[in-house]
Design an enzyme around this catalytic site. Structure first.
Site, PDB file in Angstrom:
ATOM      1  N   HIS A   1       8.133 -25.467  -3.034  1.00  0.00           N
ATOM      2  CA  HIS A   1       7.467 -24.257  -2.161  1.00  0.00           C
ATOM      3  C   HIS A   1       7.455 -24.507  -0.729  1.00  0.00           C
ATOM      4  CE1 HIS A   1       5.319 -20.653  -1.736  1.00  0.00           C
ATOM      5  NE2 HIS A   1       4.780 -20.686  -2.865  1.00  0.00           N
TER       6      HIS A   1
ATOM      7  N   ASP B   1      21.840 -13.347 -15.613  1.00  0.00           N
ATOM      8  CA  ASP B   1      22.845 -13.864 -16.676  1.00  0.00           C
ATOM      9  C   ASP B   1      23.718 -14.713 -16.185  1.00  0.00           C
ATOM     10  OD1 ASP B   1      24.929 -13.782 -18.644  1.00  0.00           O
ATOM     11  OD2 ASP B   1      25.307 -11.528 -18.191  1.00  0.00           O
TER      12      ASP B   1
END
Length: 441
Positions: free
Chosen positions: A152, A386
């Site tokens: 992060h 995808d």
């Protein structure tokens, strides 16, 4: 349920990338300084071999690390809780694993999610840990999961989603759509300061959150066991909350206000107890001018709404929504710039770290009982990722069991339903679930 590791690789950029020391912005160096995990589950077609999946992911990962070269670097502590990024092409970790269980079994039990993404050894010096770790797990049913664990310090939710989407594009054989913008100067403190330092005194997000009445510290609350839950709100339930807030507030404001009130009641807090809710705000379109497209880093700042428990639970939902909106509306370019200057002039940043791995840090910014922290992923491109064998069948944050932290996600079908992933102390979770739904009905 056992998951066995089958291989561990270091994946480096496909070709030579820029190397050197990159100064991070003040917003990169505050907040959560650990890694954040996310899981994607897939059912590849029967004619899609596992070996092809693994090699495609590794090869495309190597290629995407060329434009996203900061992820192949390493963090170094400088002094007093400040970090620097060394862009050195050290690479990222790619792990292959397999499980005798089915994808469905693992998908439905988030208490087992930790087995599906790489763990980070925070006992090691920070420069020895990769910023990005990937775990590909093959299940007995033929399904796979991709666990992504990313620091992060170098990305927020928007930047992480940007990276994952571009990685998937390259895996499908398509060109990069949006190149990352790596120059954090646009969000660093100025020389001279870009705003008067006197303006920095209004930043409640940098104050220490309220303690429970009668307590001198939050040490006892930190020690209590927490648990995670994933709750769903239908479109009808979300609209019910909006109507209860007089229809004048957004879906986000209405749900966040409802969460805040429900947590106060579930925790059994006294009416005179001060409480706050920390709301993470994306700054990209709030700056003047807006940040460059593809800004890669942390462009977030917390807005803080505060009040008394009695006012929150006894007044209508619209009251909680109103103070949440007021806190959000304060976050404009000048407000952000003054906050950055405030952080720049702090001698030590360690007290502004959450889930800290900084040596000697007491992690004072605790947003657990009697407070909350809410993060929204409602506008991120989370679904439809995808890699070449079809879109995911399921996506979830892998863990969110920090006390008082809530994450809001849209449902995959885009019908206006919400998913709420939350962490609460075990002793309060059942009461929260009951109040959360009962109050809507």
């Amino acid at each position: 349920m056992a998951v066995s590791l089958k291989g561990c690789y270091t994946v480096k950029p496909w070709e030579k990338t820029w190397c050197g020391r990159l100064a991070l912005s003040e917003l990169d160096q505050t907040g959560q300084v650990t890694h954040v995990p996310t899981l994607y589950f897939y059912h590849p077609p029967e004619n899609c071999m596992y070996s092809t999946i693994a090699s495609t992911l590794r090869d495309s990962l190597s290629r995407v690390l060329v434009p996203f070269y900061t992820l192949a670097g390493r963090l170094h502590w400088i002094n007093n809780g400040r970090l620097e990024l060394h862009c050195n092409a050290s690479g990222v970790s790619f792990i292959e694993a397999e499980s005798s269980s089915s994808l469905q079994h693992l998908r439905d039990d988030f208490n087992l999610y930790h087995l599906l993404f790489p763990t980070v050894d925070y006992t090691l010096p920070i420069h020895q840990n990769p910023l990005l770790l990937i775990q590909l797990t093959r299940f007995s049913c033929g399904g796979v999961s991709i666990g992504i664990t990313i620091s992060h310090v170098v990305v927020d939710g928007t930047s992480a989603s940007h990276f994952v989407c571009e990685w998937a594009r390259l895996a499908r054989g398509e060109p990069l759509q949006t190149a990352p913008f790596h120059d954090q100067k646009v969000l660093r403190g100025g020389e001279p300061p870009s705003v008067p330092l006197t303006e920095c005194d209004v930043h409640a997000e940098f104050d220490r959150p309220p303690l429970l009445l009668g307590k001198n510290d939050n040490a006892e609350e930190r020690k209590k066991k927490t648990t995670m839950a994933v709750l769903e709100l239908s479109k009808t339930q979300v609209e019910t909350l909006r109507k209860r807030a007089n229809g004048n507030y957004s879906r986000y404001e209405s749900v966040a206000g409802h969460i805040w009130r429900s947590a106060c009641m579930a925790r059994g807090l006294k009416e005179e107890q001060p409480t706050l809710i920390s709301i993470t705000i994306d700054l990209r379109r709030r700056m003047k001018p807006p940040l460059p497209e593809g800004y890669f880093g942390n462009a977030i700042l917390d807005a803080v709404a505060s009040g008394l428990v009695g006012d929150l639970v006894l007044k209508p939902l619209g009251y909680a929504c109103s103070i949440i909106r007021a806190a959000i509306e304060k976050v404009n370019d000048e407000y952000v710039r003054s906050g950055i200057e405030f952080l720049k002039n702090q001698e030590d940043l360690r007290r502004f770290h959450k889930d800290s791995i900084a040596q000697g840090s007491e992690n004072e910014a605790f947003y657990g009982n009697p407070n909350l922290g809410v993060v929204s992923w409602l506008t991120l491109p989370l679904f439809g990722v995808d890699f070449g064998w079809g879109k995911e069948v399921y996506m979830r944050p892998a863990a969110h069991a920090f006390e008082g932290e809530f994450l809001l996600l849209p449902c995959p079908d885009g019908d206006g339903s919400f998913v709420v992933a939350l962490g609460l102390q075990v002793e309060h979770m059942d009461a929260f679930k009951k109040i959360f739904y009962q109050d809507i009905e």
